[in-house]
Scaffold this motif. Structure first.
Motif, PDB file in Angstrom:
ATOM      1  N   ILE A  55      -2.619   6.598   5.056  1.00  0.00           N
ATOM      2  CA  ILE A  55      -3.056   5.281   5.520  1.00  0.00           C
ATOM      3  C   ILE A  55      -4.454   5.401   6.125  1.00  0.00           C
ATOM      4  O   ILE A  55      -4.744   6.321   6.879  1.00  0.00           O
ATOM      5  N   VAL A  70      -3.147   0.777   3.168  1.00  0.00           N
ATOM      6  CA  VAL A  70      -2.379   0.273   4.308  1.00  0.00           C
ATOM      7  C   VAL A  70      -0.917   0.710   4.248  1.00  0.00           C
ATOM      8  O   VAL A  70      -0.220   0.628   5.260  1.00  0.00           O
ATOM      9  N   GLN A  71      -0.455   1.159   3.078  1.00  0.00           N
ATOM     10  CA  GLN A  71       0.923   1.623   2.956  1.00  0.00           C
ATOM     11  C   GLN A  71       1.001   2.645   1.825  1.00  0.00           C
ATOM     12  O   GLN A  71       0.383   2.473   0.778  1.00  0.00           O
TER      13      GLN A  71
END
Length: 114
Positions: A55, A70-71
């Motif tokens: 991340i 972000v993931q």
């Protein structure tokens, strides 16, 4: 006398076989060291990069999309593009480079020039 005459062509044939195989073996060795081996090294480096995605990493996909991760899951990643915060999900194999990888390559090129 007939043994001497029949032995000579067999000796010449075995030498001829080696002279035919040697160029083929040499060409395979050249292809291996100039094409196959560097490609395998590059593939291994790319696989290591994809498995170490985390991340916050800046990435570029094979399609040219850039963004910040972000993931991360086992096979996919989700990243945001730009300030509008559009989230895109992609497979890990679709990641081309990371900002860290690009910076390391640029630094290596600069060292070679000096």
């Amino acid at each position: 006398m007939s043994l001497i005459l029949t032995a000579a062509p067999e000796a010449a044939a075995s030498g001829g076989m080696f002279s035919l195989l040697f160029p083929l073996i040499l060409m395979f060795a050249i292809f291996y060291f100039l094409i196959i081996r560097p490609e395998n090294k590059k593939k291994k480096k790319t696989d290591e990069m994809r498995s170490s995605l985390s991340i916050g990493d800046e990435i570029t996909t094979i399609g040219g999309l850039t963004g910040k991760i972000v993931q991360v899951t086992e096979e996919t990643i989700t990243f945001e593009t730009g300030e509008d915060r559009v989230r895109i999900q992609a497979k890990k194999w679709a990641i081309s480079t990371t900002a860290k990888m690009e910076a390391a390559e640029a630094e290596a090129r600069n060292k070679k020039k000096k």
